[in-house]
Design an enzyme around this catalytic site. Structure first.
Site, PDB file in Angstrom:
ATOM      1  N   ASP A 325       0.735  -0.940   0.059  1.00 55.13           N
ATOM      2  CA  ASP A 325      -0.122  -0.073  -0.015  1.00 55.13           C
ATOM      3  C   ASP A 325       0.846   1.144   0.121  1.00 55.13           C
ATOM      4  OD1 ASP A 325      -2.281   1.620   0.129  1.00 55.13           O
ATOM      5  OD2 ASP A 325      -3.378   0.580   1.776  1.00 55.13           O
ATOM      6  N   GLU A 521      -9.857   7.640   4.503  1.00 56.92           N
ATOM      7  CA  GLU A 521      -8.818   7.204   5.493  1.00 56.92           C
ATOM      8  C   GLU A 521      -8.083   8.347   6.056  1.00 56.92           C
ATOM      9  OE1 GLU A 521      -5.199   5.073   3.787  1.00 56.92           O
ATOM     10  OE2 GLU A 521      -6.591   5.338   1.881  1.00 56.92           O
TER      11      GLU A 521
END
Length: 828
Positions: A325, A521
């Site tokens: 990620d 997020e």
């Protein structure tokens, strides 16, 4: 002048060192994997074949170390050009949440296809040894092809979980794949298989459910929808794309719901709650898996060999490749974003290095040559990546052409989205049978979410956070208001829109649509589940209408169940509508009866997560259990609910927005400092006794939405508050943003400081048009490079100037950026 990749990565290197120095503790035990405890699975044999493996053998034998390392690295389009591939033979390109072709987040599908084509053509130029390997292009298409205006936008995963319908989910996957492929892209970073346990987590809406069984069923359905069924000797078809099972593992199980946090749980719980979606995805043929930012008992997943190699590739038989990620490898102990052999040696196959790719490439080449990364591990990673590229038909052999823009927002695709919206709605309360809205009714539609495409779509829509979405982005969609009005009119009634709930003609019923503002997020994490703990404006609207004895229907837009007992009490009916996406007519299909007295659809959705009785999380005593949901045939009456949140909501902490709406936002305060000392700034005009910096509230775009500052000598205004840790924001390419109007430029220097470290912004001020609102952005890495300690920030904004400078501040915050911004000079 543009900063070098080395300079860009310096601050991130510091962030990586910080993570290494202070790993999160693991209260539940070790991070050691016992593979025999894990569920067995196996990638289908059709993922590859003998002929393909022979081609890979031949390529590996011819490739240089540089070419092999290049396959392991993925860069973001905001920091790389097709021409860079001539020198740096990278294997993959992505477009992050804030990145678009040529800097345009609202580029068309044809523009996207052209960009992908440029990168692919560059990658196919043979190097000196005659080897050319096509790039693989990935994008976050997580609720439809949400990057492209006019695409088919589905409800976020939490709403899809409420459908409890794997067959419809597979159709949604197929529609999404067709539109991704239509823009020339062959890889999506979906589905998310998180099993959120603490709804304070800002990514809760990316999880289908807290029930591992539903997540497993959905994992299979979405992979099959996106990829189709893999067939031996044939590539994935032109209307399908590679899926990504993510985020491996337990990103939904972190302590206190902290994003990128630590899952402090035992191995049995890790497997039982958080791993169940992965065997199903692997058995269905998922071509890629994404590692999670998070940790398990203090060990970052990007560097946990037991999880990545022993459990995933060994016991669960995964034959595709593991991608990281966004700079997540930099959080592994002992790593930075430009130096992390530990991740590859643990089992990561492809680094996601959006803005750190150049330094990482150079470092990794050296490590591959000196044996720090063993040759067999390097070859295994490359083999897995090439295997997926062959399966997608990216090579000349069995080449698959993608790029049909007419697939974007096709009418039959929009019909599937409308069906999903209707099936995702959950009826929590319907006292007195106020729903469905009767034919011929005079309906008042109110609330901030009624005519708001951004609120109903949520984060990961056009941009990362989704805050700037407008109806113009989805002209083939409808806001909920538009859907309701069309249905009410068709049934012989009338509908009026009034955001604040005011009216002249008394309505028969009011529908109030409200909820969370868009977030993704980081920004989405909250300390409690209390909805609107301060300034409860939506509750006030509900109460005002009830006081007028008008039946009230509440439609709640949210990325998670929240403590809304006061709002439920103030409404006769309450609908959890989640984040439904662009097809607002799907809400009306369930809420509004036609001329025959029947709705197009009844309520069929049920809760995928427990609904909290108070503001605490995890939810231990649910108000409504998983699986709860009323229908029009249900006779249950919901009694008055307790309104005590059960937590101290004053403890809420905001670390990213410092000034908005004309005032400092709690817990931050505004002060000025000059030779006479420092003084707090209250609302309203300041007296002349405040010294060399006069300030007053002014109207710019709304009433008192700005604060005017006029310097009559050397002085500083500060936004200050409690010591805060912004390491995560640094590691994810955030910038300090000021929206202001330069009223007078003066002649002296102007500086902007973050964490007490000033940078000279005089050039940026000089470039701004005097008297017009402008935006200034300085990456946090610039301040970190200059010495700011981002782990301990109590002064996030300080602007210093001299006599003659004047400015009006509208907004001060940190936010994610998808562009390579230059750094102002350090003030010596």
């Amino acid at each position: 002048m543009k900063r070098s990749a080395f300079a860009m990565a310096t601050a991130l290197l510091l962030a990586g060192a910080a993570f290494a120095a202070a790993p999160e503790g693991g209260d539940a035990g070790s991070a050691t994997v016992h593979p025999e405890l894990w569920p067995a699975a196996k990638s289908p044999a059709a993922i590859t074949d003998a002929a393909t493996e022979k081609r890979i053998d031949d390529l590996l034998a011819r490739m240089t170390v540089e070419q092999k390392v290049g396959q392991l690295i993925q860069a973001d389009i905001s920091t790389i050009t097709p021409g860079d591939l001539e020198t740096y033979p990278l294997g993959s390109i992505l477009a992050g949440g804030n990145s678009g072709p040529n800097g345009n987040e609202r580029a068309s599908a044809a523009d996207w296809a052209a960009l992908v084509g440029e990168f692919r053509a560059a990658s196919l130029q043979p190097q000196a040894n005659g080897v050319a390997i096509p790039i693989i292009f990935g994008v976050d298409a997580v609720h439809g092809h949400n990057n492209i205006p006019g695409a088919t936008l589905f409800p976020h995963n939490i709403g899809l979980g409420a459908m409890h319908d794997p067959e419809l989910l597979q159709r949604i996957g197929a529609v999404t794949a067709a539109e991704i492929a239509g823009s020339g892209i062959e890889w999506t970073f979906a589905p998310t298989l998180a099993v959120p346990q603490d709804l304070r987590w800002g990514r809760s809406y990316e999880g289908y459910s807290s029930d591992p069984k539903l997540v497993a069923a959905y994992a299979r359905a979405m992979v099959l929808g996106l990829q189709g069924t893999l067939a031996t000797g044939r590539p994935v078809g032109a209307h399908h794309v590679a899926a990504t099972a993510k985020h491996y593992l337990a990103d939904g199980g972190t302590f206190e719901g902290k994003d990128q946090g630590d899952a402090k749980i035992g191995e049995e719980e890790l497997i039982a709650k958080h791993a169940q979606g992965y065997p199903a995805a692997i058995d269905a043929g998922a071509l890629t898996v994404m590692a999670s930012f998070s940790s398990w008992n203090g060990v970052k997943n990007h560097g946990n060999k037991g999880l990545l190699t022993d459990a995933l590739k060994g016991r669960m038989g995964f034959e595709g490749f593991v991608v990281g990620d966004w700079n997540g490898h930099g959080q592994v102990a002992g790593c930075s974003v430009t130096d992390c052999p530990q991740a590859v040696n643990a089992g990561l196959d492809m680094y996601m290095a959006p803005d750190s790719w150049k330094g990482l490439y150079e470092t990794t080449v050296r490590q591959a040559k000196d044996g720090t990364i063993p040759a067999d591990r390097l070859d295994d990673a490359v083999r897995r990546i090439l295997r997926v590229k062959y399966k997608l038909g990216l090579f000349d052999v069995d080449h698959v052409d993608r790029g049909n823009p007419t697939a974007i927002g096709a009418p039959d695709h929009l019909a599937v989205a409308r069906e999903a919206v209707a099936k995702s709605l959950v009826l929590l309360k319907n006292n007195g049978g106020v729903l469905p809205i009767k034919a011929g009714a005079n309906v008042l539609v109110a609330g901030p979410g009624a005519d708001n495409m951004a609120m109903q779509s949520g984060g990961w829509t056009i941009s990362w956070q989704g805050t700037d979405v407008t109806h113009a982005d989805f002209p083939n969609g409808q806001t909920i208001w538009e859907g309701l009005k069309a249905a009410v009119d068709e049934a012989g009634g009338s509908a009026t829109l009034s955001a604040d709930g005011s009216f002249t003609a008394r309505p028969d019923v009011a529908i109030v649509i409200f909820g969370e503002e868009p977030y993704a997020e980081f920004q989405g994490d909250v300390p409690t589940l209390d909805y609107q703990p301060a300034e409860a404006k939506d509750l006030a609207t509900l109460k005002k209408l009830k006081a007028a004895d008008i039946p009230v229907v509440a439609v709640f837009l949210s990325g998670r169940p929240m403590f809304v007992n006061p709002e439920i009490n103030a409404a006769d009916a309450f609908v959890a509508a989640w984040l439904p996406g662009s097809q607002g007519a799907g809400v009306a299909d369930v809420l509004v009866a036609g001329a025959d007295g029947k709705t197009r659809r009844d309520f069929t959705g049920t809760l995928p997560f427990a609904w909290p009785v108070d503001a605490r999380s995890p939810v231990e005593k649910p108000l409504f259990e998983v699986g709860y949901g009323l229908t029009y045939g249900s006779a249950r009456r919901v009694p008055a609910l307790p309104e005590d949140p059960g937590v101290d909501v004053a403890a809420m902490m905001n670390v990213e927005t410092y000034f908005a709406g004309g005032r400092a936002r709690a817990p931050w305060s505004l002060s000025i400092a000059d030779a006479g000392g420092s003084r707090q700034v209250e609302s309203g005009p300041l007296e002349s006794s405040y010294g060399l910096l006069a300030t007053r509230s002014v109207d710019v775009q709304a009433q008192e939405d700005g604060k005017s500052f006029v310097w009559t000598g050397p002085a500083t205004f500060n936004l200050s508050g409690p010591v805060s840790d912004l390491t995560r924001q640094l590691n994810n390419s955030f910038a300090l943003r000021l929206d202001w109007r330069i009223d007078a430029k003066g002649s002296g220097p102007v500086t902007l400081a973050f964490g007490g470290v000033p940078l000279a912004i005089g050039t940026m001020v000089a470039a701004a048009a005097e008297g017009e609102i402008s935006t200034l952005k300085v990456p946090l890495r610039c301040f970190a490079d200059a010495g700011a300690n981002v782990q301990r920030v109590d002064y996030p904004v300080s602007v210093s100037a001299d006599k003659g400078f004047a400015a009006t501040l509208l907004l001060a915050k940190v936010e994610a950026v998808g562009e390579d911004l230059p750094c102002p000079a350090k003030v010596e």
